[in-house]
Structures are given as structure tokens and as C-alpha cells.
Design a protein around this motif. Structure first.
Motif, short mmCIF file in Angstrom:
data_model
loop_
_atom_site.label_atom_id
_atom_site.label_comp_id
_atom_site.label_asym_id
_atom_site.label_seq_id
_atom_site.Cartn_x
_atom_site.Cartn_y
_atom_site.Cartn_z
N LEU A 52 78.37 -10.51 -15.01
CA LEU A 52 78.44 -9.27 -14.03
C LEU A 52 77.47 -9.42 -13.22
CD1 LEU A 52 80.33 -6.57 -13.70
CD2 LEU A 52 78.91 -5.62 -15.73
N PHE A 53 77.76 -9.73 -12.02
CA PHE A 53 76.69 -9.76 -11.26
C PHE A 53 76.49 -8.58 -10.34
CE2 PHE A 53 77.67 -14.41 -11.67
CZ PHE A 53 76.68 -14.92 -11.92
N ILE A 54 75.36 -8.06 -9.97
CA ILE A 54 75.32 -6.93 -9.18
C ILE A 54 74.44 -7.33 -8.02
CG2 ILE A 54 74.49 -4.42 -9.04
CD1 ILE A 54 76.25 -5.06 -11.48
N ASP A 55 75.17 -7.35 -6.60
CA ASP A 55 74.58 -7.59 -5.38
C ASP A 55 73.95 -6.32 -4.70
OD1 ASP A 55 74.22 -8.44 -2.95
OD2 ASP A 55 76.17 -8.59 -2.29
N ASP A 56 72.73 -6.23 -4.98
CA ASP A 56 71.95 -5.22 -4.58
C ASP A 56 71.88 -5.16 -3.07
OD1 ASP A 56 70.23 -3.05 -4.69
OD2 ASP A 56 68.61 -4.10 -5.75
N ASN A 88 64.99 8.44 -11.25
CA ASN A 88 63.72 7.27 -11.38
C ASN A 88 63.93 6.60 -12.52
OD1 ASN A 88 62.74 8.02 -8.61
ND2 ASN A 88 62.20 10.04 -9.49
N ARG A 89 64.40 5.58 -12.56
CA ARG A 89 64.62 4.67 -13.68
C ARG A 89 63.78 3.78 -13.78
NH1 ARG A 89 69.29 6.07 -16.09
NH2 ARG A 89 69.09 4.30 -17.61
N TYR A 90 62.77 3.62 -14.84
CA TYR A 90 61.74 2.80 -15.38
C TYR A 90 62.21 2.16 -16.32
CZ TYR A 90 57.48 0.38 -16.02
OH TYR A 90 56.49 -0.30 -16.13
N MET A 91 62.89 0.89 -16.40
CA MET A 91 63.66 0.20 -17.44
C MET A 91 62.81 0.07 -18.64
SD MET A 91 66.69 0.28 -17.69
CE MET A 91 68.35 -0.08 -17.39
N LYS A 92 61.53 -0.42 -18.55
CA LYS A 92 60.65 -0.95 -19.47
C LYS A 92 60.17 0.37 -20.23
CE LYS A 92 58.73 -4.98 -17.21
NZ LYS A 92 59.54 -4.72 -15.82
N GLY A 93 60.28 1.32 -19.65
CA GLY A 93 59.83 2.60 -20.26
C GLY A 93 61.18 3.18 -21.03
N ILE A 94 62.42 3.20 -20.45
CA ILE A 94 63.51 3.42 -21.14
C ILE A 94 63.80 2.78 -22.42
CG2 ILE A 94 66.32 3.54 -20.85
CD1 ILE A 94 65.72 4.38 -18.07
N PHE A 128 69.39 -0.82 -3.29
CA PHE A 128 69.00 0.05 -4.17
C PHE A 128 67.86 -0.08 -5.22
CE2 PHE A 128 72.77 1.83 -2.45
CZ PHE A 128 72.81 3.38 -2.40
N GLY A 129 67.48 -1.34 -5.37
CA GLY A 129 66.46 -1.71 -6.22
C GLY A 129 67.02 -2.09 -7.58
N LYS A 130 66.31 -3.18 -8.06
CA LYS A 130 66.58 -3.84 -9.29
C LYS A 130 67.08 -2.82 -10.50
CE LYS A 130 65.40 -7.13 -12.95
NZ LYS A 130 64.22 -7.85 -13.58
N GLU A 131 66.31 -1.76 -10.46
CA GLU A 131 66.75 -0.79 -11.61
C GLU A 131 67.95 -0.18 -11.68
OE1 GLU A 131 63.92 0.00 -14.13
OE2 GLU A 131 62.91 -1.69 -13.15
N ALA A 132 68.30 0.16 -10.32
CA ALA A 132 69.69 0.48 -10.00
C ALA A 132 70.73 -0.51 -10.20
CB ALA A 132 69.68 1.08 -8.57
N ALA A 133 70.59 -1.60 -10.07
CA ALA A 133 71.47 -2.43 -10.29
C ALA A 133 71.64 -2.92 -11.57
CB ALA A 133 70.89 -3.99 -9.83
N MET A 134 70.48 -2.54 -12.63
CA MET A 134 70.75 -2.94 -14.14
C MET A 134 71.52 -1.95 -14.53
SD MET A 134 66.91 -4.21 -14.75
CE MET A 134 66.71 -4.10 -16.35
N TYR A 135 71.51 -0.58 -14.37
CA TYR A 135 72.11 0.65 -14.52
C TYR A 135 73.56 0.30 -14.10
CZ TYR A 135 73.17 5.36 -15.45
OH TYR A 135 73.87 6.56 -16.26
N ALA A 136 73.83 0.01 -13.04
CA ALA A 136 75.29 -0.17 -12.69
C ALA A 136 76.05 -1.27 -13.34
CB ALA A 136 75.30 -0.56 -11.20
N GLY A 137 75.08 -2.43 -13.96
CA GLY A 137 75.60 -3.34 -14.67
C GLY A 137 75.99 -2.84 -16.19
N PRO A 170 71.27 -8.82 -11.73
CA PRO A 170 71.05 -8.05 -10.40
C PRO A 170 70.58 -9.26 -9.30
CG PRO A 170 69.31 -7.64 -12.24
CD PRO A 170 70.14 -8.69 -12.50
N CYS A 171 71.09 -9.25 -8.34
CA CYS A 171 70.79 -10.37 -7.28
C CYS A 171 70.72 -9.51 -6.10
CB CYS A 171 72.20 -11.02 -7.02
SG CYS A 171 73.05 -11.78 -8.43
#
Ligand code: UDP
Ligand code: MG
Length: 314
Positions: free
Chosen positions: A47-51, A185-191, A80-89, A17-18
Motif C-alpha cells: 500500500l503505497f501512499i504518494d504524499d 497533529n499526529r506524532y506516530m512515535k508518541g502514538i 501532507f507529511g509522512k504522519e498523514a501518509a501513515m494514517y491513510a495507509g 509513505p513516498c
């Protein structure tokens, strides 16, 4: 198009995520390319996600894709925030293994090799970096973060300790189970913690970012902490209940003591006790309502009820 030299090679998707990372991207790309080339039996795709960056991030990523077929990138229409970027990745990664890395080189590329070894040969589903210290970080942020992880660990009954971050390599089974969680509402550490799977932790020391500035301020960190807490715990909804119970008991005890101490009953004190008791009852009912609402909120996420890791004898 294939990036494999040998069909038997695994593909590792490096998801990055960038957000406004123009100053560090060239150094990141070169350091991670070097580290990736030392991994035997696997090739890496980037896979770079330009946020929604407003600097030259997209231009630099375009340049990478032109000279390296292993690089792909997505640009969001806004931040959209890092969490969204990680999901898109994850959604766009085709690798047998996926790893998240921050663009600022705070996640040591040298660990990629050990992570691959753990998930490929040691029987783990995931291998994650465990940040041992917070050297170079603002001490107030360190204190608040540690307190938050302590609190959320107790409230959510999920393993989300301080230092257990996003830097992790996962196999396909774990990746797909994370993709099954479609909540907004994605909280990756919880996921990560929710989906389970066997994780090996590799300790590493924190370093300051190689260039550029952190993208978090106290406001965004607070919002992030609240998201995490509300996405995985209904404990805040029980808080008014505890306070209400305390008020009710305190009011009844004080009232009874004032009536039975032999002195003339103090009517003003009794009136205050009555108001307190009614307030307590109100808060208990408020908390009950909150509990029902939080159950409904958790249902609305449509999380899987269980996740199967392996089947046998079917
Ligand atoms: N990031 C992002 N979107 C955001 C904020 C951050 O994609 O809205 C990326 C950022 O470019 C970096 C990673 O998330 O690659 C971690 O951000 P940062 O280094 O600022 O966080 P810190 O290390 O200070 O927690
Ligand atoms: Mg950072």
C-alpha cells in the motif's frame, strides 16, 4: 479480489509513505517482493501512499499496480507529511498485520520474516526495528535528534527513545487502537507508545538511503520535534512557572539580605527586587494559565481513556 493462494494465509499490509521517491521505488519494490516471498504462511499486499510527489512517483506506482495485483496506491492532493501518509495507509490496509516501511530501503526488508514470526508465534502484538546507530547521518542532526529524544523521554513519560522509529509490524488489535486516535497533529512515535501493547525490538544497523535525498531539513525537523513535544507533554507550559518561582525567591532573598545586612537600605536595589518579584509572580500565573490551556488541549484530542487488549469470562 483475493491475493491469497491458501485461505489460511495471513495478509501483511506493507504501508510505504513516498514523497518524490522515483529514484528508489523500483529497487524497493523488487527487494521487498523478494523478502515477502520468503515469508511462509503469509502473503503481502503493498500500500503505497504518494504524499503529493512532483516527480514520477505516481507514474511508477501506476505501473506496479498494472503488473501486480498485490499493489495498491493512494495519491494525496498535496504534500501532507509522512504522519498523514501513515494514517491513510492504516485506514486503507486490510491485512491481519500492518508494517510501515520507508521507501529508501533504510528499513531492511530481511527483517520482515522475523517480525512476522514475532507477532504470529511469539505472542507479541508488535515487532519493531531498533536502529542501533546513525551511520552516514549528518553529525549535527544526530546530536540534535539524540538531545531531543532524551528531552522528550523525560518530559512525556512515554517510551520514545532514539532509534525507536516507525519500522514496525503490528497486529490488528494494535492497528485498530491507533486508528481510534483521531487527533489532527499526529506524532506516530508518541502514538505507538501511548497505545501500549507488547513490543519486541529487533536491532538493526543504519544504512544510507539507497537513492534520492532525505526529505527533512532542519526547519522541518524542528517543526516535527515541536509537534511531538506539544502533542504529548504539557511540560513547556510549566517552564514559566519554574523561572517565575526562581525570580521571586531570588528577589525576596536579595531584598531581605540588603535590608538586614546592617548597611543603609539601598533603595534602587530594593526597587529592582520588587520589579523582579512582581515579574516572577506574573510568570507563575502565566504558567498556571498555560496548564489549564494544555489540559483543555489534551481533552480536545479525545484520546481513549484506556485501551483493552483482551477480555475474558464475559
Ligand atoms: N516521506 C513522506 N512525506 C514527507 C516526507 C517523507 O511520505 O513529507 C516519506 C519518504 O518518502 C520516505 C519516508 O517518509 O519513504 C522517510 O523519509 P526520509 O527517508 O526522507 O527520512 P529520513 O530517513 O531522512 O529520516
Ligand atoms: Mg530515510
Amino acid at each position: 479480489m483475493t491475493i491469497k493462494n491458501n485461505p489460511a494465509d495471513d495478509v501483511i499490509s506493507i504501508i510505504v509513505p513516498c514523497f518524490n521517491e522515483e529514484s528508489v521505488l523500483p529497487a524497493f519494490y523488487s527487494a521487498v517482493s523478494d523478502a515477502a516471498s520468503s515469508i511462509e504462511g503469509a502473503v503481502c499486499e503493498f500500500l503505497f501512499i504518494d504524499d503529493g510527489s512532483s516527480d514520477r512517483t505516481a507514474e511508477i506506482l501506476q505501473h506496479f499496480t498494472e503488473k501486480d495485483e498485490r499493489v495498491r496506491f493512494l495519491t494525496f492532493s498535496r504534500n501532507f507529511g509522512k504522519e498523514a501518509a501513515m494514517y491513510a495507509g492504516l485506514q486503507n490496509a486490510s491485512g491481519d498485520y500492518c508494517v510501515f516501511m520507508d521507501a529508501d530501503l533504510q528499513h531492511p526488508p530481511a527483517l520482515l520474516k522475523n517480525m512476522y514470526h514475532a507477532v504470529k508465534y511469539e505472542g507479541y502484538d508488535c515487532c519493531a526495528g531498533l536502529r542501533e546507530d546513525r551511520t552516514g547521518e549528518n553529525p549535527i542532526r544526530t546530536f540534535l535528534s539524540r538531545s531531543f529524544y532524551h528531552l522528550i523521554g523525560n518530559a512525556c513519560h512515554l517510551d520514545m527513545g532514539d532509534g525507536k522509529g516507525d519500522f514496525r509490524m503490528m497486529n490488528r488489535a494494535m492497528t485498530d487502537s491507533i486508528l481510534e486516535l483521531k487527533e489532527y497533529n499526529r506524532y506516530m512515535k508518541g502514538i505507538f507508545s501511548f497505545v501500549g501493547f507488547d513490543t519486541k525490538w529487533i536491532p538493526f544497523h543504519n544504512t544510507e538511503r539507497a537513492a534520492g535525498k532525505t526529505k527533512w531539513n532542519f526547519r522541518s525537523l524542528f517543526r516535527y520535534a515541536m509537534d511531538g513535544m506539544l502533542s504529548f507533554s504539557s511540560a513547556p507550559a510549566s517552564l514559566p512557572g519554574f523561572i517565575g518561582m526562581f525570580l521571586l525567591i531570588a528577589a525576596v532573598v536579595t531584598g531581605l539580605v540588603s535590608v538586614f545586612t546592617g548597611h543603609k537600605a539601598n533603595w534602587i536595589l530594593l526597587l529592582v527586587c520588587l520589579i523582579l518579584a512582581l515579574n516572577g509572580i506574573q510568570m507563575i500565573f502565566l504558567s498556571l494559565l498555560g496548564q489549564y490551556m494544555s489540559k483543555d488541549y489534551m481533552e480536545s484530542k479525545k484520546r481513549p481513556i484506556y485501551i483493552i487488549k483482551k477480555k475474558g469470562g464475559f
